[in-house]
Scaffold this motif. Structure first.
Motif, PDB file in Angstrom:
ATOM      1  N   GLY A 130       0.824  -1.217   0.000  1.00 43.40           N
ATOM      2  CA  GLY A 130       0.000   0.000   0.000  1.00 43.40           C
ATOM      3  C   GLY A 130       0.850   1.255   0.000  1.00 43.40           C
ATOM      4  O   GLY A 130       0.451   2.286  -0.556  1.00 43.40           O
ATOM      5  N   ALA A 131       2.035   1.171   0.594  1.00 48.64           N
ATOM      6  CA  ALA A 131       2.942   2.326   0.628  1.00 48.64           C
ATOM      7  C   ALA A 131       3.957   2.253  -0.508  1.00 48.64           C
ATOM      8  O   ALA A 131       5.164   2.231  -0.310  1.00 48.64           O
ATOM      9  N   HIS A 132       3.414   2.172  -1.725  1.00 48.99           N
ATOM     10  CA  HIS A 132       4.233   2.192  -2.946  1.00 48.99           C
ATOM     11  C   HIS A 132       4.437   3.656  -3.361  1.00 48.99           C
ATOM     12  O   HIS A 132       5.473   4.054  -3.850  1.00 48.99           O
ATOM     13  N   ALA A 133       3.365   4.424  -3.188  1.00 50.85           N
ATOM     14  CA  ALA A 133       3.372   5.878  -3.408  1.00 50.85           C
ATOM     15  C   ALA A 133       2.187   6.406  -2.607  1.00 50.85           C
ATOM     16  O   ALA A 133       1.371   5.626  -2.116  1.00 50.85           O
ATOM     17  N   VAL A 134       2.084   7.727  -2.475  1.00 50.74           N
ATOM     18  CA  VAL A 134       0.940   8.305  -1.771  1.00 50.74           C
ATOM     19  C   VAL A 134      -0.232   8.371  -2.749  1.00 50.74           C
ATOM     20  O   VAL A 134      -0.092   8.882  -3.861  1.00 50.74           O
ATOM     21  N   GLY A 135      -1.386   7.797  -2.346  1.00 53.30           N
ATOM     22  CA  GLY A 135      -2.568   7.817  -3.218  1.00 53.30           C
ATOM     23  C   GLY A 135      -2.936   9.248  -3.616  1.00 53.30           C
ATOM     24  O   GLY A 135      -2.693  10.198  -2.867  1.00 53.30           O
ATOM     25  N   ARG A 136      -3.513   9.392  -4.798  1.00 57.12           N
ATOM     26  CA  ARG A 136      -3.787  10.725  -5.356  1.00 57.12           C
ATOM     27  C   ARG A 136      -4.569  11.631  -4.389  1.00 57.12           C
ATOM     28  O   ARG A 136      -4.306  12.825  -4.286  1.00 57.12           O
TER      29      ARG A 136
END
Ligand SMILES: [Zn+2]
Length: 409
Positions: A184-190
């Protein structure tokens, strides 16, 4: 599933005792083999192997016999780091990169992780499953017998769960051994851009408990690197997952000396992955730990980044695994033979060292070294039968000549 006996194997490679679950330092240059061998498979497991001269065919009555004269046998590849569940390839971004566009311009035109997330959110679970299976099947044809698959293109609760359910269906539908990782912490969701800490809090508070409640993840992962998640945020996520007994695998030290290796080791990570930028400090930290360093030469090749310093790791007595990092942005290939070749050509590993890095050490890096990754009685018979090639080293050397006769999974 009955018994199947393979006879007249030119050479059988990757023989290990069951208690050896990884190879470190000098041991990485050794590949135990047996010329002129037989191998017996029973109920999908390796039941016996040995020299042809010691085989008594009388005891094998009623067993299906397969003559492999001239052919070699090795364990199937173990690919411990992939992102093959995604909705759409990104060849537009590929062309934009060739044209010299900046990262920001590429993102505007539909590239990057957030755009992959936009497309995935609008793709149904069935469709996502269908296209991901195409990638899985291609990898199996190319000799992969066990793999890890990550989420991380959903970046909200609903879509991360959708990805993990797709991985679960793949686990249930294919004979290949699959481990799933929640990223889930691959990138910050939009929705959370500019509010990174709130996103991390949400991952811990909402996503991890939901994932754990449906037992959808074997591991948890965080992109701990410059511009992504920092060490305290990574520790927060790892400790939230630890409450459910979920061990980490970490993205670390790809873009910077990030501290990701240390936080991974502190939380008992099964592996720390990428490691293009590491110093003696990280190597020292890994010494004596149970964490496998994993390097991803396909991403270095595709992005023109430095390669991980596998040679130094091995020289210092550490183990190294190599994985494909199959993903649409930085490594659009799941071909582990190519990874093996890159290990030799670009990282200057010997064919033997790189062989161990894509088999037993890859298995260790996803916690399945007791089941796959070597020729061992009792392990699953996930095997590659080669064509009539001159040696094991020929495979990474002549790296585009077809070498697989058949894959047994
Ligand atoms: Zn990755």
């Amino acid at each position: 599933m009955g018994k199947r006996l393979f006879i007249n194997i030119k050479e059988l490679y990757g023989i290990l005792p069951l208690e050896v679950t990884r190879l470190q330092g000098e041991m990485m240059d050794r590949v135990e083999s047996l010329p002129n061998a037989y191998l017996l498979v029973e109920e999908g497991k390796i039941a016996a192997f040995g020299k042809m001269e010691n085989l008594s065919l009388d005891e094998m009555k009623g067993v299906e016999v397969v003559d492999l004269t001239g052919k070699r046998v090795m364990p199937a590849f173990c690919d411990s780091h992939t992102h093959i569940v995604y909705a759409k390839s990104r060849e537009q971004e590929f062309m934009d990169k060739i044209a010299g566009l900046s990262y920001e311009e590429i993102a505007k035109r539909g590239g990057g992780i957030l755009n992959s997330a936009d497309v995935l959110r609008n793709t149904s679970e069935d469709e996502l499953y269908r296209i991901s299976c195409e990638r899985l099947e291609e990898m199996m044809e190319k000799g992969t017998g066990a793999m890890e698959i990550k989420s991380g293109y959903g970046l909200n609760l609903e879509s991360e769960m959708k990805m993990l359910r797709v991985i679960k269906r793949m686990k249930e539908s294919y004979p290949i051994l699959i481990k799933s990782t929640f990223l889930g912490a691959h990138a910050v969701g939009r929705e959370y851009v500019g509010r990174q800490q709130e996103y991390v809090d949400m991952v811990c508070r909402e996503m991890i408990p939901a994932v754990a409640a449906e037992s959808l993840a074997d591991y948890v992962d965080v992109f701990c690197d410059k511009g992504f998640f920092d060490v305290p945020q990574t520790a927060q996520i790892l400790s939230a997952a630890a409450k459910y007994g979920i061990r980490p695998k970490i993205h670390a030290n790809e873009l910077d000396v990030s501290g990701g290796v240390q936080v991974g080791v502190d939380y008992g990570a099964v592996s720390v992955d990428h490691l293009e930028r590491t110093t003696e400090v990280e190597m020292k930290y890994l010494k004596g730990s149970s964490t496998m360093p994993v390097m991803l030469p396909g991403a270095s090749f595709f992005l023109g980044m430095p390669y991980g310093n596998a040679k130094e790791f091995i020289k210092s007595g550490l183990a190294v695994a190599l994985a494909s990092d199959y993903n649409p942005g930085s490594s659009p290939s799941g071909d582990m033979r190519f990874v093996w070749a890159l290990g030799c050509i670009k990282m200057h590993l010997t064919p033997n060292q790189a062989f161990n890095a894509v088999t037993i050490n890859g298995a260790y890096a996803m916690g399945v070294a007791d089941k796959v990754g070597s020729i061992t009685v009792g392990k699953e018979a996930k095997l590659i039968v080669t064509k009539e090639i001159p040696s094991l080293g020929f495979i990474p050397y002549c790296h585009h000549t077809p070498f697989i006769e058949r894959v047994i999974i």
